[in-house]
Design a protein around this motif. Structure first.
Motif, PDB file in Angstrom:
ATOM      1  N   GLU A   1       9.987   2.064  14.393  1.00 19.71           N
ATOM      2  CA  GLU A   1       8.581   2.149  14.623  1.00 19.71           C
ATOM      3  C   GLU A   1       8.308   3.594  15.179  1.00 19.71           C
ATOM      4  O   GLU A   1       7.277   4.229  14.794  1.00 19.71           O
ATOM      5  CB  GLU A   1       8.068   0.969  15.755  1.00 19.71           C
ATOM      6  CG  GLU A   1       6.706   1.008  15.947  1.00 19.71           C
ATOM      7  CD  GLU A   1       6.294  -0.149  16.936  1.00 19.71           C
ATOM      8  OE1 GLU A   1       5.216   0.102  17.350  1.00 19.71           O
ATOM      9  OE2 GLU A   1       7.205  -0.862  17.198  1.00 19.71           O
ATOM     10  N   ILE A   2       9.162   4.030  15.999  1.00 18.26           N
ATOM     11  CA  ILE A   2       8.844   5.538  16.412  1.00 18.26           C
ATOM     12  C   ILE A   2       8.905   6.621  15.682  1.00 18.26           C
ATOM     13  O   ILE A   2       8.270   7.388  15.462  1.00 18.26           O
ATOM     14  CB  ILE A   2      10.030   5.671  17.538  1.00 18.26           C
ATOM     15  CG1 ILE A   2       9.821   4.790  18.849  1.00 18.26           C
ATOM     16  CG2 ILE A   2      10.249   7.434  17.916  1.00 18.26           C
ATOM     17  CD1 ILE A   2      10.937   4.835  19.796  1.00 18.26           C
ATOM     18  N   ASN A   3       9.962   6.242  14.339  1.00 15.83           N
ATOM     19  CA  ASN A   3       9.928   7.166  13.334  1.00 15.83           C
ATOM     20  C   ASN A   3       9.129   7.024  12.194  1.00 15.83           C
ATOM     21  O   ASN A   3       9.284   7.543  11.036  1.00 15.83           O
ATOM     22  CB  ASN A   3      11.504   7.303  13.012  1.00 15.83           C
ATOM     23  CG  ASN A   3      12.238   8.002  14.191  1.00 15.83           C
ATOM     24  OD1 ASN A   3      12.113   9.236  14.298  1.00 15.83           O
ATOM     25  ND2 ASN A   3      12.985   7.252  14.846  1.00 15.83           N
ATOM     26  N   LYS A   4       8.212   5.813  12.288  1.00 12.37           N
ATOM     27  CA  LYS A   4       7.340   5.576  11.295  1.00 12.37           C
ATOM     28  C   LYS A   4       8.094   5.304   9.997  1.00 12.37           C
ATOM     29  O   LYS A   4       7.617   5.554   9.114  1.00 12.37           O
ATOM     30  CB  LYS A   4       6.218   6.774  10.886  1.00 12.37           C
ATOM     31  CG  LYS A   4       5.300   6.821  12.406  1.00 12.37           C
ATOM     32  CD  LYS A   4       4.346   7.880  12.146  1.00 12.37           C
ATOM     33  CE  LYS A   4       3.355   8.038  13.116  1.00 12.37           C
ATOM     34  NZ  LYS A   4       3.944   8.173  14.452  1.00 12.37           N
ATOM     35  N   ILE A   5       9.067   4.428  10.117  1.00 11.90           N
ATOM     36  CA  ILE A   5      10.010   4.101   8.941  1.00 11.90           C
ATOM     37  C   ILE A   5       9.618   2.589   8.662  1.00 11.90           C
ATOM     38  O   ILE A   5       9.658   1.704   9.586  1.00 11.90           O
ATOM     39  CB  ILE A   5      11.308   4.157   9.124  1.00 11.90           C
ATOM     40  CG1 ILE A   5      11.721   5.958   9.367  1.00 11.90           C
ATOM     41  CG2 ILE A   5      12.167   3.736   7.993  1.00 11.90           C
ATOM     42  CD1 ILE A   5      13.031   6.178   9.904  1.00 11.90           C
ATOM     43  N   THR A   6       8.919   2.307   7.428  1.00  6.29           N
ATOM     44  CA  THR A   6       8.281   0.747   7.270  1.00  6.29           C
ATOM     45  C   THR A   6       9.452  -0.024   6.324  1.00  6.29           C
ATOM     46  O   THR A   6       9.219  -1.068   5.852  1.00  6.29           O
ATOM     47  CB  THR A   6       7.020   0.959   6.630  1.00  6.29           C
ATOM     48  OG1 THR A   6       6.960   1.963   5.624  1.00  6.29           O
ATOM     49  CG2 THR A   6       6.157   1.395   7.743  1.00  6.29           C
ATOM     50  N   ASN A   7      10.212   0.837   5.443  1.00  2.68           N
ATOM     51  CA  ASN A   7      10.935   0.111   4.558  1.00  2.68           C
ATOM     52  C   ASN A   7      12.263  -0.525   4.856  1.00  2.68           C
ATOM     53  O   ASN A   7      13.215  -0.230   4.333  1.00  2.68           O
ATOM     54  CB  ASN A   7      11.214   0.970   3.386  1.00  2.68           C
ATOM     55  CG  ASN A   7      12.030   2.313   3.595  1.00  2.68           C
ATOM     56  OD1 ASN A   7      11.575   2.924   4.756  1.00  2.68           O
ATOM     57  ND2 ASN A   7      12.819   2.765   2.764  1.00  2.68           N
ATOM     58  N   THR A   8      12.315  -1.048   5.921  1.00  3.08           N
ATOM     59  CA  THR A   8      13.372  -1.571   6.735  1.00  3.08           C
ATOM     60  C   THR A   8      13.358  -3.367   6.850  1.00  3.08           C
ATOM     61  O   THR A   8      12.098  -3.634   7.242  1.00  3.08           O
ATOM     62  CB  THR A   8      13.884  -0.945   7.858  1.00  3.08           C
ATOM     63  OG1 THR A   8      12.852  -1.061   8.993  1.00  3.08           O
ATOM     64  CG2 THR A   8      14.348   0.627   7.696  1.00  3.08           C
ATOM     65  N   THR A   9      14.351  -3.916   6.747  1.00  2.00           N
ATOM     66  CA  THR A   9      14.559  -5.279   7.347  1.00  2.00           C
ATOM     67  C   THR A   9      15.632  -5.405   8.288  1.00  2.00           C
ATOM     68  O   THR A   9      16.870  -5.169   7.866  1.00  2.00           O
ATOM     69  CB  THR A   9      14.772  -6.319   6.119  1.00  2.00           C
ATOM     70  OG1 THR A   9      13.508  -6.194   5.265  1.00  2.00           O
ATOM     71  CG2 THR A   9      14.524  -7.923   6.701  1.00  2.00           C
TER      72      THR A   9
END
Length: 201
Positions: A103-111
């Motif tokens: 979230e902090i690094n604005k990475i959204t393609n993770t599960t």
């Protein structure tokens, strides 16, 4: 009983630390904590694996086994934004930190999942699996990560492992050769080996 970073629910009092770190040409903000592997910096082995990793030739997701607070999985997710990156760890605190760091690094393609080895991923297969395995959990656990990786890789998928020579790199290499029928030393740095094996059905 001594608590380890592979405990499911660390009871040690939380004392988080945050820092920034450059990986694969980008700067990341990370928070780690007591009871999680490497609580004050990105450990050297993970850094060598992150920098050595090459995108798989086949399409599909990437899995980070034993993700900790997330440096390997998140740096790869940032670099390969069109792929889904799955990140698993048995440690509840580590999983919470990895999600926070995404979230902090604005990475959204993770599960990001709490999972004892591959238990939450029974029907999934991956283009690559990467791991900085929990050496202190013992050879049985480390070898189980390798063995189950084979079953969770697509055809021509690759297992990438970082392991120190003094912590069992030669036996890890032998085990991967036994399972996959091939293994390559991609690089060696300060006693750390990056091993890669490819699955051929």
């Amino acid at each position: 009983m001594t608590e380890h970073y592979y405990s499911k629910q660390p009871q040690t009092k939380s004392s988080p630390q945050s820092w920034s770190f450059d990986l694969r040409g980008k700067t990341f903000q990370f928070t780690s904590d007591i009871g999680v592997f490497s609580k004050s910096e990105v450990d050297f082995g993970s850094r060598v694996l992150i920098e050595a990793f090459q995108e798989p030739e086949i399409s599909g997701s990437i899995l980070d086994v034993g993700c900790g607070y997330g440096p390997i999985g998140l740096s790869l997710a940032s670099d390969f934004s069109e792929r889904q990156i799955f990140m698993i760890d048995v440690n509840e605190r580590a999983v919470e930190l990895a999600a926070k760091n995404a979230e902090i690094n604005k990475i959204t393609n993770t599960t990001i999942l709490q999972s004892d080895l591959y238990e939450q991923l029974k029907d999934k297969s991956f283009a690559s699996i990467v791991t900085n395995p929990p050496i202190r959990a013992g050879k049985t656990v480390v070898h189980a990560i390798f063995e189950e990786a084979y079953n969770h890789l697509a055809d021509h998928g690759e297992l990438w492992v970082v392991i120190q020579k003094k912590q069992g790199a030669p036996s890890a290499k032998d085990k991967m050769e036994q399972i996959f029928g091939n293994v390559e030393v991609v690089t060696k740095k300060k006693g750390y080996f990056i091993l890669r094996a490819k699955k051929f059905d």
